[in-house]
Structures are given as C-alpha cells and as structure tokens.
Enzyme design. Sequence first.
Site, PDB file in Angstrom:
ATOM      1  N   HIS A 283       9.319  70.050  76.985  1.00 42.10           N
ATOM      2  CA  HIS A 283      10.264  69.474  76.015  1.00 42.10           C
ATOM      3  C   HIS A 283      11.045  68.378  76.744  1.00 42.10           C
ATOM      4  O   HIS A 283      11.224  68.438  77.970  1.00 42.10           O
ATOM      5  CB  HIS A 283      11.297  70.494  75.552  1.00 42.10           C
ATOM      6  CG  HIS A 283      10.743  71.727  74.925  1.00 42.10           C
ATOM      7  ND1 HIS A 283      10.049  71.738  73.744  1.00 42.10           N
ATOM      8  CD2 HIS A 283      10.830  73.025  75.299  1.00 42.10           C
ATOM      9  CE1 HIS A 283       9.730  72.979  73.414  1.00 42.10           C
ATOM     10  NE2 HIS A 283      10.185  73.785  74.355  1.00 42.10           N
TER      11      HIS A 283
ATOM     12  N   CYS B  98      13.996  78.475  75.677  1.00 39.26           N
ATOM     13  CA  CYS B  98      13.806  77.510  76.760  1.00 39.26           C
ATOM     14  C   CYS B  98      14.690  76.283  76.548  1.00 39.26           C
ATOM     15  O   CYS B  98      15.332  75.793  77.479  1.00 39.26           O
ATOM     16  CB  CYS B  98      12.344  77.108  76.847  1.00 39.26           C
ATOM     17  SG  CYS B  98      11.605  76.734  75.238  1.00 39.26           S
TER      18      CYS B  98
HETATM   19  P1  NAD Z   1       3.012  84.974  73.554  1.00 37.74           P
HETATM   20  O1  NAD Z   1       2.354  84.942  72.244  1.00 37.74           O
HETATM   21  O2  NAD Z   1       2.529  84.090  74.633  1.00 37.74           O
HETATM   22  O3  NAD Z   1       3.043  86.449  74.130  1.00 37.74           O
HETATM   23  C1  NAD Z   1       3.397  87.543  73.322  1.00 37.74           C
HETATM   24  C2  NAD Z   1       2.739  88.780  73.886  1.00 37.74           C
HETATM   25  O4  NAD Z   1       3.131  89.893  73.096  1.00 37.74           O
HETATM   26  C3  NAD Z   1       1.221  88.733  73.856  1.00 37.74           C
HETATM   27  O5  NAD Z   1       0.745  89.322  75.044  1.00 37.74           O
HETATM   28  C4  NAD Z   1       0.843  89.593  72.658  1.00 37.74           C
HETATM   29  O6  NAD Z   1      -0.396  90.218  72.829  1.00 37.74           O
HETATM   30  C5  NAD Z   1       1.970  90.615  72.681  1.00 37.74           C
HETATM   31  N1  NAD Z   1       2.258  91.213  71.377  1.00 37.74           N
HETATM   32  C6  NAD Z   1       2.083  90.671  70.150  1.00 37.74           C
HETATM   33  N2  NAD Z   1       2.510  91.538  69.204  1.00 37.74           N
HETATM   34  C7  NAD Z   1       2.946  92.638  69.861  1.00 37.74           C
HETATM   35  C8  NAD Z   1       3.478  93.876  69.456  1.00 37.74           C
HETATM   36  N3  NAD Z   1       3.681  94.168  68.165  1.00 37.74           N
HETATM   37  N4  NAD Z   1       3.800  94.786  70.404  1.00 37.74           N
HETATM   38  C9  NAD Z   1       3.620  94.537  71.722  1.00 37.74           C
HETATM   39  N5  NAD Z   1       3.110  93.378  72.169  1.00 37.74           N
HETATM   40  C10 NAD Z   1       2.780  92.437  71.249  1.00 37.74           C
HETATM   41  O7  NAD Z   1       4.565  84.697  73.248  1.00 37.74           O
HETATM   42  P2  NAD Z   1       5.641  84.059  74.216  1.00 37.74           P
HETATM   43  O8  NAD Z   1       5.539  82.575  74.121  1.00 37.74           O
HETATM   44  O9  NAD Z   1       5.601  84.708  75.538  1.00 37.74           O
HETATM   45  O10 NAD Z   1       6.976  84.446  73.432  1.00 37.74           O
HETATM   46  C11 NAD Z   1       7.627  85.690  73.616  1.00 37.74           C
HETATM   47  C12 NAD Z   1       9.101  85.491  73.371  1.00 37.74           C
HETATM   48  O11 NAD Z   1       9.585  84.526  74.319  1.00 37.74           O
HETATM   49  C13 NAD Z   1       9.447  84.925  71.987  1.00 37.74           C
HETATM   50  O12 NAD Z   1      10.706  85.430  71.619  1.00 37.74           O
HETATM   51  C14 NAD Z   1       9.563  83.443  72.257  1.00 37.74           C
HETATM   52  O13 NAD Z   1      10.350  82.770  71.304  1.00 37.74           O
HETATM   53  C15 NAD Z   1      10.210  83.454  73.618  1.00 37.74           C
HETATM   54  N6  NAD Z   1      10.048  82.224  74.415  1.00 37.74           N
HETATM   55  C16 NAD Z   1       8.862  81.565  74.459  1.00 37.74           C
HETATM   56  C17 NAD Z   1       8.774  80.402  75.201  1.00 37.74           C
HETATM   57  C18 NAD Z   1       7.512  79.609  75.259  1.00 37.74           C
HETATM   58  O14 NAD Z   1       7.579  78.402  75.396  1.00 37.74           O
HETATM   59  N7  NAD Z   1       6.348  80.207  75.164  1.00 37.74           N
HETATM   60  C19 NAD Z   1       9.873  79.948  75.923  1.00 37.74           C
HETATM   61  C20 NAD Z   1      11.059  80.688  75.929  1.00 37.74           C
HETATM   62  C21 NAD Z   1      11.140  81.820  75.145  1.00 37.74           C
END
Ligand code: NAD
Length: 336
Positions: A216, A137
């Site tokens: 942020h 992000c």
């Molecule tokens: P999150 O924890 O909100 O969601 C992750 C999801 O994956 C959950 O539904 C969880 O149950 C599932 N999960 C966990 N382990 C798993 C596995 N082994 N197999 C399949 N599913 C699984 O995480 P998020 O914030 O959505 O982050 C996901 C990606 O996006 C990461 O790479 C993160 O860095 C990136 N990201 C996050 C944000 C943010 O602010 N949240 C912003 C941009 C990018």
Amino acid sequence: MNVAINGYGTIGKRVADAISAQDDMEVVGVTKTRPTFEARMAVSKGFSLYVASREKVAAFEEAGIEVSGTLEDLLVDTDLVVDGTPKGSGYREVYEKSGVKAIWQGGEKHSLTNLSFNSLANYDAAYGADCLRVPSCNTTGLLRTLYAVQISHGLDEVLAVMVRRAADPWDTKRGPINAIEPVLKVPSHHGPDVQSVLPDLNIQTIAVKVPTTIMHLHTVIAKLRDKATADEIVDLWKATPRIRLVRGAEGVTSTAQVMELARDLARPRSDLFEIVVWEDGVNVEDGTLYYFQAVHQEADVVPENVDAIRAMMELERDKKESIRKTDLSLGIPTAF
Ligand code: NAD
C-alpha cells in the site's frame, strides 16, 4: 507460554514464525481448514497441525497429512490464541469457553474487543488484557508515523489518501487487475480505525484500490500544532521503532524498489516489518507536513502481534524492552 495460531494463512504463518524466534513464548500448534500446501509446510516446519473443525479431519487423513487433533484439543494446552482467520469467523465464544486469551486481526471491528493495539501507542493498556485486536496493516502504518509526530509536535488535523494494493501476491481471485477503483465510502474506515488507538487525533482518510499486489502507499498531509522542519521530522522517525527511511535519490522511486530492497535484506519471505517513508518526499510548508509512506501489508502487523502477546501474558512490563526484544529477533534495526 503456549500460543496457538488459529488460521495459518498470510498473517497466521508469519506470526507463527515470529513467535518461534522469541525465547519467552512458543507455538503450541496451528490450525488449517483444508489440507493445502500450507498445511504440509506447517508440518514440515515442525508445527503441530490441528484441524479447525472435526468433520474436516478425514480430508487431511486422505491427503496423508498428519494432524494432532482439532482446534478444541489444541485450546486445552493453550494460554493465548492468535486468530488469523478471515474477518467474522466468529470464534469469540469458543475462546471464552476454553478460557484462553485472544488476539484478533484488523479485519475485525474494534467493538469485538474494545481494545485496539499499537506497541508504541498503548502497550500499557494491553498489559494483562484478556483480548485485543491488532488493527489493519494500513492503520498500523498510519499509527507508526503519526503517533511519533503527535507526541513530539502535536497534530491539529490529518488527511491521508490510501492507495491500496488490490490483493495479496498469492491471491488470484481478487481485483481489479486493470482499473483504479475509488472506495466510495467517504471518508474511509481507516480514520476511525486510527482513532480506535488514538482517540484525540483529528484524522480523515479516503482510499483507492489499484492493480498491484506488493504494497500500500499512503500520502499524508498533517497540520502540525508546534513548529518543526522536515529535517526534525525525519530525525524523529529515525529514532522511532519500525520506520525505515529510504531515498528516491538513491533509486528507491516506487514500491517496486522498496520490495527489491526487502528482498536484498534476505529476511524470510522478504518481509518488510517496518513502515517505509521517503526521506526526500518529506516537506513542511506553512506548518503543514507532507509525506509518502509504503506498507508491506503482509508483514507490518507481525511485530505488533508479538508485543501484544508479551503485554497480555505479562511477560514484559516495559514497552521499549518488548519492542527491542521483538525487533532484535526479527532482524529489524532497533531504535532503543
Ligand atoms: P488468509 O486468507 O491469508 O488466511 C486465513 C487463514 O484462516 C487461512 O489459513 C484459512 O484456511 C483459515 N481459515 C479460514 N476460515 C477459517 C475458519 N472458519 N476457522 C479456522 N481457520 C480458517 O487471511 P489473512 O490475510 O491472513 O487475514 C487474516 C486476518 O488478518 C484478517 O482479519 C485480515 O483482515 C487481517 N490482515 C490481513 C492483512 C493482509 O494484507 N493479508 C494485513 C493485516 C491484517
């Protein structure tokens, strides 16, 4: 075009909804690891729900949540998977074996795919690609505003200080909740991450974490190669997709009012896909540009995921057309 979402969490559920709003792709199924309220919500929204691993299927059955199979089953009918799992979940081989294209998110390193994506900066490089990463992000936020300036005026040097939210609003486990935490790895990883898309940009970043969950905030100092006034830079951003100008003079003096504005827009989840720049905080002095921008961390990467799918699946050759189509579907004012 069948797209699967592996990891229906913060990013995954938003990307799933954004794909559902397109007319050239559809969500074939989403996965969860546990039978949470989000799993139940996915089913009630009409998504076919799959379980990430076979041994966890029983837990869903016990909770009375209907599942359509496992990730393996889902990938059979999938053209492309959007991986929204936590960083390092390690699905690369699984996707390769199933012969599906894959998009990862910013928690992963650039080296996982060797292609980091931004719709405006390198859509063409993603055309027909088998895998890529949509960077974080924060990185997406920096790319949106800096790419436009780099192209129109040139940038000799950039320093950005990232004031980072401690956790997402739902996350009660992370902190700090009453401290300011410097990120002691100096410079921070954000600069090299921006360079994974714009390799020629001379950028350094440092970061601190603060006790807020909503956004942020970046403070950016950028040495311009060619002369420009603050008004010219503002006009440039007004004509650039996914940047929203706000004014302190109109009462938007912090991220709190930015998110109030987002709630007033009445989009699903109050998501603000655009990067917010304070128009009356933009200044140019002696060839150096100063500005502040805010990033809704849960939302800004969502349109990039949609454009990445379109490029990888060769659904649209022209980046401007893809950006326009995505933005129209998500209620983002169109710049083209
Ligand atoms: P999150 O924890 O909100 O969601 C992750 C999801 O994956 C959950 O539904 C969880 O149950 C599932 N999960 C966990 N382990 C798993 C596995 N082994 N197999 C399949 N599913 C699984 O995480 P998020 O914030 O959505 O982050 C996901 C990606 O996006 C990461 O790479 C993160 O860095 C990136 N990201 C996050 C944000 C943010 O602010 N949240 C912003 C941009 C990018």
